[in-house]
Write a protein that holds these residues in place. Structure first.
Motif, PDB file in Angstrom:
ATOM      1  N   GLU A 231     113.572  22.826 113.095  1.00 57.08           N
ATOM      2  CA  GLU A 231     113.418  22.152 111.802  1.00 57.08           C
ATOM      3  C   GLU A 231     114.760  22.011 111.079  1.00 57.08           C
ATOM      4  OE1 GLU A 231     110.572  21.003 110.722  1.00 57.08           O
ATOM      5  OE2 GLU A 231     109.140  21.988 112.087  1.00 57.08           O
ATOM      6  N   ALA A 232     115.794  22.662 111.598  1.00 57.94           N
ATOM      7  CA  ALA A 232     117.071  22.736 110.895  1.00 57.94           C
ATOM      8  C   ALA A 232     117.667  21.351 110.683  1.00 57.94           C
ATOM      9  CB  ALA A 232     118.053  23.620 111.657  1.00 57.94           C
ATOM     10  N   SER A 233     118.306  21.197 109.531  1.00 56.31           N
ATOM     11  CA  SER A 233     118.981  19.950 109.174  1.00 56.31           C
ATOM     12  C   SER A 233     120.034  20.311 108.146  1.00 56.31           C
ATOM     13  CB  SER A 233     117.976  18.949 108.584  1.00 56.31           C
ATOM     14  OG  SER A 233     117.462  19.426 107.345  1.00 56.31           O
ATOM     15  N   ASP A 234     120.643  19.303 107.548  1.00 58.38           N
ATOM     16  CA  ASP A 234     121.607  19.594 106.490  1.00 58.38           C
ATOM     17  C   ASP A 234     120.913  20.086 105.233  1.00 58.38           C
ATOM     18  OD1 ASP A 234     120.395  17.196 105.899  1.00 58.38           O
ATOM     19  OD2 ASP A 234     122.223  16.217 105.200  1.00 58.38           O
ATOM     20  N   ARG A 235     119.565  20.088 105.221  1.00 62.62           N
ATOM     21  CA  ARG A 235     118.815  20.537 104.043  1.00 62.62           C
ATOM     22  C   ARG A 235     118.058  21.836 104.287  1.00 62.62           C
ATOM     23  NH1 ARG A 235     117.776  15.168 104.464  1.00 62.62           N
ATOM     24  NH2 ARG A 235     115.690  15.550 105.307  1.00 62.62           N
ATOM     25  N   PHE A 236     117.947  22.272 105.556  1.00 68.03           N
ATOM     26  CA  PHE A 236     117.123  23.434 105.878  1.00 68.03           C
ATOM     27  C   PHE A 236     117.828  24.267 106.939  1.00 68.03           C
ATOM     28  CE2 PHE A 236     113.774  25.434 108.528  1.00 68.03           C
ATOM     29  CZ  PHE A 236     113.146  26.201 107.552  1.00 68.03           C
ATOM     30  N   GLY A 237     117.840  25.589 106.724  1.00 68.37           N
ATOM     31  CA  GLY A 237     118.469  26.482 107.687  1.00 68.37           C
ATOM     32  C   GLY A 237     117.788  27.830 107.715  1.00 68.37           C
ATOM     33  N   VAL A 238     118.019  28.594 108.799  1.00 66.05           N
ATOM     34  CA  VAL A 238     117.367  29.886 109.014  1.00 66.05           C
ATOM     35  C   VAL A 238     118.408  30.887 109.479  1.00 66.05           C
ATOM     36  CG1 VAL A 238     115.602  31.136 110.307  1.00 66.05           C
ATOM     37  CG2 VAL A 238     115.213  28.758 109.653  1.00 66.05           C
ATOM     38  N   ALA A 247     114.937  31.773 105.254  1.00 69.96           N
ATOM     39  CA  ALA A 247     114.933  30.329 105.467  1.00 69.96           C
ATOM     40  C   ALA A 247     115.142  29.659 104.116  1.00 69.96           C
ATOM     41  CB  ALA A 247     113.618  29.874 106.087  1.00 69.96           C
ATOM     42  N   ARG A 248     116.017  28.648 104.082  1.00 69.75           N
ATOM     43  CA  ARG A 248     116.323  27.980 102.808  1.00 69.75           C
ATOM     44  C   ARG A 248     116.271  26.465 102.966  1.00 69.75           C
ATOM     45  NH1 ARG A 248     118.177  31.703  99.000  1.00 69.75           N
ATOM     46  NH2 ARG A 248     119.387  33.472  99.777  1.00 69.75           N
ATOM     47  N   TYR A 249     115.870  25.842 101.863  1.00 68.49           N
ATOM     48  CA  TYR A 249     115.844  24.377 101.767  1.00 68.49           C
ATOM     49  C   TYR A 249     116.546  23.980 100.485  1.00 68.49           C
ATOM     50  CZ  TYR A 249     114.076  19.761 100.434  1.00 68.49           C
ATOM     51  OH  TYR A 249     113.987  18.458 100.014  1.00 68.49           O
ATOM     52  N   ILE A 250     117.299  22.871 100.535  1.00 69.37           N
ATOM     53  CA  ILE A 250     117.852  22.281  99.328  1.00 69.37           C
ATOM     54  C   ILE A 250     117.743  20.770  99.474  1.00 69.37           C
ATOM     55  CG2 ILE A 250     120.216  22.382 100.252  1.00 69.37           C
ATOM     56  CD1 ILE A 250     121.174  22.693  97.350  1.00 69.37           C
ATOM     57  N   SER A 254     109.809  18.202  96.519  1.00 68.60           N
ATOM     58  CA  SER A 254     108.979  19.414  96.529  1.00 68.60           C
ATOM     59  C   SER A 254     107.988  19.370  97.686  1.00 68.60           C
ATOM     60  CB  SER A 254     108.243  19.563  95.196  1.00 68.60           C
ATOM     61  OG  SER A 254     107.382  18.466  94.961  1.00 68.60           O
ATOM     62  N   GLN A 255     107.548  18.170  98.069  1.00 65.48           N
ATOM     63  CA  GLN A 255     106.624  18.056  99.194  1.00 65.48           C
ATOM     64  C   GLN A 255     107.291  18.476 100.495  1.00 65.48           C
ATOM     65  OE1 GLN A 255     105.145  14.020  99.069  1.00 65.48           O
ATOM     66  NE2 GLN A 255     103.524  14.550  97.624  1.00 65.48           N
ATOM     67  N   GLU A 256     108.538  18.044 100.703  1.00 66.55           N
ATOM     68  CA  GLU A 256     109.253  18.455 101.907  1.00 66.55           C
ATOM     69  C   GLU A 256     109.511  19.955 101.886  1.00 66.55           C
ATOM     70  OE1 GLU A 256     113.148  17.201 104.589  1.00 66.55           O
ATOM     71  OE2 GLU A 256     113.167  16.767 102.438  1.00 66.55           O
ATOM     72  N   ALA A 257     109.885  20.489 100.734  1.00 65.75           N
ATOM     73  CA  ALA A 257     110.105  21.929 100.620  1.00 65.75           C
ATOM     74  C   ALA A 257     108.831  22.689 100.947  1.00 65.75           C
ATOM     75  CB  ALA A 257     110.589  22.281  99.219  1.00 65.75           C
ATOM     76  N   ARG A 258     107.711  22.229 100.424  1.00 63.54           N
ATOM     77  CA  ARG A 258     106.433  22.892 100.690  1.00 63.54           C
ATOM     78  C   ARG A 258     106.094  22.829 102.182  1.00 63.54           C
ATOM     79  NH1 ARG A 258     103.150  19.613  98.262  1.00 63.54           N
ATOM     80  NH2 ARG A 258     103.791  20.314  96.200  1.00 63.54           N
ATOM     81  N   ARG A 259     106.299  21.670 102.786  1.00 69.29           N
ATOM     82  CA  ARG A 259     106.003  21.531 104.212  1.00 69.29           C
ATOM     83  C   ARG A 259     106.847  22.497 105.045  1.00 69.29           C
ATOM     84  NH1 ARG A 259     108.165  19.429 108.629  1.00 69.29           N
ATOM     85  NH2 ARG A 259     109.961  18.573 107.519  1.00 69.29           N
ATOM     86  N   LEU A 260     108.140  22.593 104.742  1.00 71.96           N
ATOM     87  CA  LEU A 260     109.026  23.462 105.512  1.00 71.96           C
ATOM     88  C   LEU A 260     108.711  24.939 105.288  1.00 71.96           C
ATOM     89  CD1 LEU A 260     112.342  21.476 105.018  1.00 71.96           C
ATOM     90  CD2 LEU A 260     111.185  21.880 107.202  1.00 71.96           C
ATOM     91  N   MET A 261     108.428  25.327 104.044  1.00 71.85           N
ATOM     92  CA  MET A 261     108.087  26.718 103.770  1.00 71.85           C
ATOM     93  C   MET A 261     106.767  27.102 104.450  1.00 71.85           C
ATOM     94  SD  MET A 261     110.609  28.005 102.026  1.00 71.85           S
ATOM     95  CE  MET A 261     111.683  26.931 103.007  1.00 71.85           C
TER      96      MET A 261
END
Length: 285
Positions: A231-238, A247-250, A254-261
């Protein structure tokens, strides 16, 4: 802690006496069934009846803040204890909303304890900070040496769907986790709307949503880490650090953040807690 009214409070409502609310919860293992044995409150914080959507050994509870939004000057305190070999999942019915400060700082103090062999999943839904909010969040977690813990936190700055940005206001956070008496995680910081730190590379980089999932317990397996990192990208990492996984998202969704969390939780729960990920029904309403 769901907002029940559709609009921010009027000046009259905002100038009411500040709420000072406290909630204490206690869960215990009763011959294989986790029971909510303590629930006491002062002021407008409640917990709905215990739920068992998966099996008796896991108790689900929903914390409710009846006023809906938190006005400047409100003070909330939540204490939750999970006893030895008990397992609790605590969530909220919807997004928490923190209104403008009106010259007063709002606070939430959260204290969580988990006993030997116990597990706690503290999974509130997202938090929305209105422009002009002044909020202090303080979380202290005490885990037994073999306890397990998962939490996620989705923070949304400004009501972007309404065209609002977070160009003034302040949100400060402190989080500390001890396991077996040892400090295994500590972070603190403050974001001030409109300043260089908020928009700079050490802040949100101009983004409006950030999210963190923290898991403490046995290390994730290589297969689990690989699935997470897909799932990693420039917005999400573990990152895995011994007994702590972060695990963090920036970003701006909010929908993408919720999906990733939720995706991270679904992957981690079977590994960390030996349980299938049963999505709370309240998340789907």
């Amino acid at each position: 802690m769901r907002l029940l009214e559709p609009h921010p409070p009027t000046d009259t409502a905002a100038n009411r006496q500040h709420w000072h609310a406290r909630l204490s919860l206690g869960f215990a293992n009763d011959r294989g069934t986790t029971r909510l044995i303590q629930r006491s409150h002062v002021g407008p914080l409640r917990v709905q009846k215990p739920l068992y959507p998966e099996q008796p050994s896991v108790c689900h509870a929903i914390v409710v803040h009846p006023p809906g939004g938190v006005v400047g000057g409100d003070q909330l305190a939540i204490h939750c204890t999970v006893g030895d070999s008990a397992h609790a999942l605590v969530t909220t019915p919807g997004a928490a909303k923190w209104y403008r400060a009106n010259g007063h700082v709002s606070r939430q103090d959260l204290a969580l304890r988990v006993g030997a062999g116990g597990s706690l999943e503290w999974l509130p839904q997202e938090t929305i900070f209105y422009n002009g909010a002044d909020v202090a969040l303080d979380t202290a977690i005490e885990l037994a040496a073999d306890a397990s813990f998962i939490t996620s936190d989705i923070l949304c700055f400004g009501r972007t769907a309404s065209g609002e940005s977070f160009d003034h206001g302040r949100v400060s956070q402190r989080l500390q986790v001890r396991r077996g008496g040892r400090l295994v995680w500590f972070e603190q910081g403050a974001l001030v709307g409109g300043d260089d730190g908020f928009a700079g590379p050490l802040g949100l980089q101009g983004r409006t949503v950030c999210a963190t999932l923290l898991a403490v317990g046995r290390p994730a397996s290589a297969a689990c880490l690989q699935a997470l990192r897909e799932e990693a990208s420039d917005r999400f990492g573990v990152t895995q650090m011994k007994s702590v996984l972060v695990a963090r998202y920036i970003g701006d969704s909010s929908q993408e953040a919720r999906r990733l969390m939720h995706r991270a939780w679904r992957l981690l729960r079977p590994v960390l807690l030996d349980r299938d990920a049963i999505t709370p029904r309240i998340w789907q309403t």
